[in-house]
Design an enzyme around this catalytic site. Structure first.
Site, short mmCIF file in Angstrom:
data_model
loop_
_atom_site.label_atom_id
_atom_site.label_comp_id
_atom_site.label_asym_id
_atom_site.label_seq_id
_atom_site.Cartn_x
_atom_site.Cartn_y
_atom_site.Cartn_z
N LYS A 134 -8.35 -11.11 -17.58
CA LYS A 134 -8.36 -11.19 -19.04
C LYS A 134 -7.64 -12.44 -19.54
O LYS A 134 -8.13 -13.12 -20.45
CB LYS A 134 -7.71 -9.93 -19.63
CG LYS A 134 -7.53 -9.96 -21.15
CD LYS A 134 -8.82 -9.68 -21.89
CE LYS A 134 -9.13 -8.21 -21.90
NZ LYS A 134 -10.27 -7.87 -22.78
N ASP B 53 -13.76 -10.48 -24.55
CA ASP B 53 -14.64 -10.79 -23.42
C ASP B 53 -16.05 -11.19 -23.85
O ASP B 53 -16.57 -12.22 -23.44
CB ASP B 53 -14.71 -9.59 -22.47
CG ASP B 53 -13.33 -9.12 -22.03
OD1 ASP B 53 -12.41 -9.97 -22.00
OD2 ASP B 53 -13.17 -7.92 -21.74
N CYS C 61 5.09 -6.20 1.95
CA CYS C 61 5.45 -4.77 2.05
C CYS C 61 4.60 -4.10 3.13
O CYS C 61 4.78 -4.38 4.30
CB CYS C 61 5.30 -4.09 0.69
SG CYS C 61 6.18 -2.50 0.59
N TYR C 62 3.66 -3.24 2.77
CA TYR C 62 2.80 -2.61 3.79
C TYR C 62 2.08 -3.68 4.59
O TYR C 62 1.87 -3.52 5.80
CB TYR C 62 1.79 -1.69 3.12
CG TYR C 62 0.93 -0.92 4.10
CD1 TYR C 62 1.25 0.37 4.48
CD2 TYR C 62 -0.21 -1.50 4.65
CE1 TYR C 62 0.46 1.08 5.39
CE2 TYR C 62 -1.00 -0.81 5.56
CZ TYR C 62 -0.66 0.47 5.93
OH TYR C 62 -1.44 1.16 6.84
N GLU D 220 5.02 -10.45 -6.27
CA GLU D 220 4.03 -10.52 -7.34
C GLU D 220 4.52 -9.95 -8.67
O GLU D 220 3.97 -10.27 -9.73
CB GLU D 220 2.73 -9.82 -6.92
CG GLU D 220 2.82 -8.31 -6.79
CD GLU D 220 3.24 -7.83 -5.41
OE1 GLU D 220 2.94 -6.67 -5.05
OE2 GLU D 220 3.89 -8.62 -4.69
N HIS E 223 8.32 -7.30 -3.12
CA HIS E 223 7.09 -7.59 -3.86
C HIS E 223 7.27 -8.85 -4.71
O HIS E 223 7.77 -8.77 -5.83
CB HIS E 223 6.69 -6.41 -4.75
CG HIS E 223 6.16 -5.24 -3.97
ND1 HIS E 223 4.82 -5.08 -3.70
CD2 HIS E 223 6.80 -4.20 -3.37
CE1 HIS E 223 4.64 -3.98 -2.98
NE2 HIS E 223 5.82 -3.42 -2.77
N SER F 125 -17.02 -12.09 -26.82
CA SER F 125 -16.98 -13.23 -27.73
C SER F 125 -16.90 -14.54 -26.96
O SER F 125 -17.61 -15.51 -27.26
CB SER F 125 -15.79 -13.11 -28.68
OG SER F 125 -15.92 -11.99 -29.53
N GLY G 70 0.83 -1.20 0.00
CA GLY G 70 0.00 0.00 0.00
C GLY G 70 0.86 1.24 0.00
O GLY G 70 2.05 1.19 0.32
#
Length: 524
Positions: A380, A234, A89-90, A178, A176, A236, A56
């Site tokens: 997505k 999306d 982290c935060y 991620e 991080h 489709s 954050g």
């Protein structure tokens, strides 16, 4: 999702919270993001397999900074086992503060790569080298661990870069994991999900399709569903999934607003009417849209006009359908994705309106539909995987994102049919060159923009005074942030040469080297 273990991610406002979820999903474990302000009892009711606290932008000692309720570290599962927690982290700092540790401002802020060394043997770091590169983004650091915790890894600037509780499954990392800049970050999050949380890892594309089909059938029953098909990924894939679930109970309405990509009106009809045998109503409303857009230059006004025109056309077509069926369709399906859901529940509230949303969700409530959003749990890339499994053509699955207002927001200034045709030609050449050079799939999104300027040129012995286009190509993982694509000069040169030579009316080509932020991906 029913029948799946769930890791809950509490969002403290990080720009990369969604990436945490993507890494956990990649490990085959279902997860959900919730605002950090959610009541602790609500988290407990979810019966999570694990809990992750995101990063954050604030400092834990700031006034009004979000905190974490200490009771969340006491959660237990159905068998009485403690629920593992990972603070990032935060999230690490909030966990440490809640449990009696100490966080202070660092003498030196740390942004960028750092070498993580000497991590102890823990399930969290299983298979990760004792020297690895991580990505830091913090101005505060942990200076005192809570009682029962120990340091398990360090960097030069953060001696408590990773910590763990001696007897409970509580972990924290200052870096991080991620982001792709952390070499073994995906492995660390996989370790947390599978080794620490003991999740089965059974969240797969196949399981999602099977479960979603059952859910759609139970929800829809013998009623009818109408879907506004745009030709994008999306909607489709949603059409393919719904048709597999309910067959002829689905009707798709596809509207040509005069601002589609080259050949898209014909391609969508061939794919879904001829290929999938879906009841598709294709409506050429280009004259209506372009007449309403005449002399309109403001991008927000363009969006509003297009949205209102779409509602008018969609309403007329659903009335026709109602007459044919003898009853009104009950459900409206749309391709809402998980990032849209996350944004709407941010703990800071919905983000500022940079550009108004242009999804089918703008249809007024007076139409009386119930919403059906089969992909509201998916990102997505997961939708693309579902589409591949369902046999949606690769040409659609690989397609770059395309704005709802279409070329209207890529023609800067008033819109004419002639300008739309001009831009379509340039855009087609640009994408063709990316395909030919093998760089199309390396780019998140690419397109051409018609600029509201003319420039002097020379062709042969003649002076020209014609329009200019700017080419745009960006790399990204989710579209939230993006960098301009460093494409080979030869690709740019060939595209420019072809556009100027093949598109009558354009004599100058530029390339956009702006990243997001501060720019947006689309120009309007």
């Amino acid at each position: 999702m029913p029948n799946h273990e769930t890791i809950v991610i509490l969002d403290f406002g990080s720009q990369t919270t969604q990436l945490i979820a993507r890494r956990v999903r990649e490990a085959g474990v279902y997860c959900e993001i919730h605002p950090c302000t959610i009541a602790p009892e609500a988290v407990v009711e979810m019966n999570p397999t694990g809990l992750i606290l995101s990063g954050g932008p604030m400092s834990v000692y700031d006034e009004g900074a979000p905190q974490v309720d200490p009771s969340l570290f006491e959660m237990t599962g159905e068998a009485g086992e403690p629920v593992p927690v990972l603070g990032i982290c935060y999230g690490l700092q909030a966990m440490a503060t809640a449990l009696g540790g100490k966080v202070e401002a660092s003498d030196r802020r740390e942004f960028g790569h750092a070498d993580l060394v000497g991590h102890a043997e823990t399930p969290l770091f299983a298979g990760i080298p004792t020297h690895t590169r991580v990505w830091m983004s913090h101005g505060d650091h942990l200076t005192k661990v809570p009682e029962g915790f120990r340091a398990i890894a360090a960097t030069d600037n953060a001696p408590l870069a990773a910590v763990a509780h001696e007897s409970r499954p509580l972990f924290g990392v200052q870096f991080h994991p991620e982001v792709v800049h952390t070499d073994d970050g995906a492995r660390l999050l996989q370790n947390f999900a599978l080794a620490v949380c003991s999740a089965r890892g059974d969240w797969t594309t196949e399981s999602f399709i099977d479960e979603k089909i059952r859910e759609i059938r139970e929800t829809v029953g013998d009623h009818h569903v109408v879907l506004g098909l745009s030709g994008g990924v999306d909607s489709s894939v949603a059409a393919a999934l719904l048709h597999k679930a309910i067959g002829d109970q689905l009707t798709c309405i596809f509207v040509d607003n005069g601002l589609l990509r080259a050949g898209e009106f014909e391609q969508v009809q061939t794919t879904f009417r001829d290929g999938f045998h879906i009841d598709l109503r294709a409506v050429d409303a280009s004259e209506l849209f372009l007449s309403r857009l005449a002399d309109v230059a403001d991008p927000e006004e363009k969006r509003k006009i297009i949205g209102a025109a779409f509602i008018d056309v969609f309403t007329e077509e659903t009335h026709k359908l109602e007459e044919e069926l003898g009853h009104r369709p009950k459900f409206l399906a749309q391709g809402t994705l998980y990032p849209d859901v996350i944004e709407s529940v941010s703990f800071k509230g919905p983000s500022a309106t940079i550009k108004s949303h242009h999804n089918v969700g703008g249809l007024p409530e007076k139409l009386g539909f119930e919403l059906l959003e089969p992909f509201r749990e998916l990102f997505k890339d997961e939708v693309r995987e579902v589409g591949t499994e369902l046999g949606v053509p690769d040409a659609i699955i690989r397609r770059h994102p395309f704005p709802g207002p279409g070329l209207a927001v890529r023609i800067l200034g008033p819109i004419t049919r002639a300008d739309a045709d001009l831009l379509r030609q340039a855009d087609t050449i640009w994408l063709d060159e990316l395909e030919t050079s093998g760089t199309y799939d390396d780019v998140w999104q690419a397109f051409a923009v018609l600029l509201p300027v003319k420039s002097v040129g020379v062709m042969g012995d003649y002076r020209t005074y014609e329009q200019a286009v700017c080419l745009r190509a960006v790399t990204s993982t989710d579209g939230m942030t993006a960098d301009w694509a460093k494409l080979p000069y030869e690709v740019l040169g060939r595209a420019s040469n072809r556009i100027i030579n093949e598109v009558r009316g354009i004599n100058r080509v530029a390339y956009d080297v702006s990243s997001k932020p501060p720019a947006t991906i689309e120009w309007e």
